[in-house]
Motif scaffolding. Sequence first.
Motif, PDB file in Angstrom:
ATOM      1  N   GLU A 187       0.840  -1.205   0.000  1.00  0.00           N
ATOM      2  CA  GLU A 187       0.000   0.000   0.000  1.00  0.00           C
ATOM      3  C   GLU A 187       0.872   1.250   0.000  1.00  0.00           C
ATOM      4  O   GLU A 187       0.495   2.272  -0.579  1.00  0.00           O
ATOM      5  N   ASP A 234      -0.430  -4.828   3.244  1.00  0.00           N
ATOM      6  CA  ASP A 234      -0.842  -3.566   3.865  1.00  0.00           C
ATOM      7  C   ASP A 234      -0.093  -3.571   5.194  1.00  0.00           C
ATOM      8  O   ASP A 234      -0.479  -4.283   6.123  1.00  0.00           O
ATOM      9  N   ASP A 245      -2.816  -1.662   8.713  1.00  0.00           N
ATOM     10  CA  ASP A 245      -4.220  -1.401   8.401  1.00  0.00           C
ATOM     11  C   ASP A 245      -4.870  -0.732   9.607  1.00  0.00           C
ATOM     12  O   ASP A 245      -4.623  -1.142  10.746  1.00  0.00           O
ATOM     13  N   GLY A 246      -5.671   0.290   9.319  1.00  0.00           N
ATOM     14  CA  GLY A 246      -6.335   1.010  10.408  1.00  0.00           C
ATOM     15  C   GLY A 246      -5.502   2.169  10.916  1.00  0.00           C
ATOM     16  O   GLY A 246      -5.552   2.519  12.097  1.00  0.00           O
ATOM     17  N   SER A 247      -4.764   2.791   9.999  1.00  0.00           N
ATOM     18  CA  SER A 247      -3.860   3.893  10.402  1.00  0.00           C
ATOM     19  C   SER A 247      -4.551   4.963  11.238  1.00  0.00           C
ATOM     20  O   SER A 247      -3.916   5.573  12.106  1.00  0.00           O
ATOM     21  N   ASN A 288     -19.647   1.642   7.537  1.00  0.00           N
ATOM     22  CA  ASN A 288     -19.526   3.046   7.955  1.00  0.00           C
ATOM     23  C   ASN A 288     -20.813   3.755   7.570  1.00  0.00           C
ATOM     24  O   ASN A 288     -20.993   4.186   6.433  1.00  0.00           O
ATOM     25  N   TRP A 342     -18.319  -1.163  14.286  1.00  0.00           N
ATOM     26  CA  TRP A 342     -17.397  -0.604  13.281  1.00  0.00           C
ATOM     27  C   TRP A 342     -16.099  -0.225  13.974  1.00  0.00           C
ATOM     28  O   TRP A 342     -16.070   0.709  14.781  1.00  0.00           O
ATOM     29  N   MET A 372     -10.090  -2.680   8.927  1.00  0.00           N
ATOM     30  CA  MET A 372     -10.619  -3.907   8.354  1.00  0.00           C
ATOM     31  C   MET A 372     -10.131  -5.139   9.120  1.00  0.00           C
ATOM     32  O   MET A 372     -10.886  -6.091   9.307  1.00  0.00           O
ATOM     33  N   TYR A 380     -17.608  -2.679   2.890  1.00  0.00           N
ATOM     34  CA  TYR A 380     -17.258  -1.320   2.488  1.00  0.00           C
ATOM     35  C   TYR A 380     -17.727  -1.222   1.048  1.00  0.00           C
ATOM     36  O   TYR A 380     -17.025  -1.589   0.123  1.00  0.00           O
TER      37      TYR A 380
HETATM   38  P1  AHG Z   1      -5.504   1.807   5.811  1.00  0.00           P
HETATM   39  O1  AHG Z   1      -5.397   2.305   7.225  1.00  0.00           O
HETATM   40  O2  AHG Z   1      -4.586   0.646   5.534  1.00  0.00           O
HETATM   41  O3  AHG Z   1      -5.389   2.906   4.776  1.00  0.00           O
HETATM   42  O4  AHG Z   1      -6.953   1.137   5.613  1.00  0.00           O
HETATM   43  C1  AHG Z   1      -8.068   1.774   6.148  1.00  0.00           C
HETATM   44  C2  AHG Z   1      -9.324   1.132   5.651  1.00  0.00           C
HETATM   45  C3  AHG Z   1      -9.774  -0.122   6.378  1.00  0.00           C
HETATM   46  O5  AHG Z   1      -8.952  -0.645   7.295  1.00  0.00           O
HETATM   47  C4  AHG Z   1     -11.031   0.274   7.096  1.00  0.00           C
HETATM   48  O6  AHG Z   1     -11.982  -0.734   7.000  1.00  0.00           O
HETATM   49  C5  AHG Z   1     -11.455   1.538   6.441  1.00  0.00           C
HETATM   50  O7  AHG Z   1     -10.323   2.096   5.842  1.00  0.00           O
HETATM   51  C6  AHG Z   1     -12.028   2.519   7.424  1.00  0.00           C
HETATM   52  O8  AHG Z   1     -12.689   3.471   6.732  1.00  0.00           O
HETATM   53  P2  AHG Z   1     -13.434   4.719   7.405  1.00  0.00           P
HETATM   54  O9  AHG Z   1     -12.355   5.714   7.626  1.00  0.00           O
HETATM   55  O10 AHG Z   1     -14.428   5.117   6.342  1.00  0.00           O
HETATM   56  O11 AHG Z   1     -14.090   4.243   8.665  1.00  0.00           O
END
Ligand code: AHG
Length: 323
Positions: free
Chosen positions: A84, A103, A106-108, A196, A230, A234, A250
């Motif tokens: 990524e 990735d 994930d969840g930065s 979301n 939520w 991911m 999503y």
């Molecule tokens: P990343 O942090 O690798 O860029 O991925 C973020 C993704 C995923 O993990 C998650 O399901 C989604 O973005 C969250 O989206 P919202 O900000 O719309 O909640």
Amino acid sequence: MQTLAQTLSAQAVNASLTQLLVTLAETSIAISGAVRHGALAGVLGATEQENVQGETQKKLDVITNDMLKDALKADSTVRGIASEEEDYVVEANAQGQYLVSFDPLDGSSNIDINSLVGTIFSVLPAPAGEFNEQSFLQAGRNQVAAGYVLYGPSTMMALTTGQGTQFYTLDPDSQTFLLTNDNVQITPDTAEFAINMSNQRFWEAPMQTYIADLLLGKIGPREQSFNMRWIAAMVGDVHRVLCRGGIFTYPTDNKNPAKPFKLRLMYEANPMALLVEQAGGKASTGYETILDIQPTEIHQRVAVILGSANEVDICLSYHGIDY
Ligand code: AHG
Ligand code: MN
Ligand code: MN
Ligand code: MN
């Protein structure tokens, strides 16, 4: 309890793939250490760089990407990597049999609030001949292994080599992953969904109607109440689905018409789809099985609907697909 190497040996996984999975596991253990030190190690907060996705990179996005890139380039089984956080594919070793897409974090958006983050990875066979982006453009069905590591209250790894989905838990004393669930099974029915909701007005009509029916609860066509969760990572949402069932999506949205999907096929959707299918669940875009998509570029995005098999089927029926 079995170690990762013992489990892979019992699965008759070949020596090269075992070596690669051990490299991924060991690197994730080091990442777990960096994540756990948080502010003490000065790893929180953002950088001033943007990645190819147009996102501002967090310091930990860059640190974890570099840790994985260095470890995988040093592993003789790796032909090349896609990440990524890398604009282009990176070549590793000429003799390597595998391609790794990942990735790194994930969840930065959860980093600075000390919430769930993880690493997602996908392993494909390396085609013979020249190495380039084209080498990676294989359907997810071709994955020889896929997994994620969740840096939660305990560090856990979910892994599949095509022989079911297993969970390992990091033993903090020995710093090794031990097998804690050798046959993860997603319950086919569920009363829990993950989406979301703030994007509701931007979804396509089928998803609008499906979610509206879930929200109607007992007085709606589903005649039962649904709960919502939520985590905004991911890895966390899919882990919950693997543990206790659920549907995670999503979906397509028109918030930004140039970017109708959020999640990335090669290092988010495909590895999660394989883990979910290997645990008895389903993964679709709404119109197509995720693992059957022929990719056209390494950073392409897709709609994702995955989880409990019967609930995914119901969601697909709203999209005009009958099962
Ligand atoms: P990343 O942090 O690798 O860029 O991925 C973020 C993704 C995923 O993990 C998650 O399901 C989604 O973005 C969250 O989206 P919202 O900000 O719309 O909640
Ligand atoms: Mn990101
Ligand atoms: Mn991600
Ligand atoms: Mn990421």
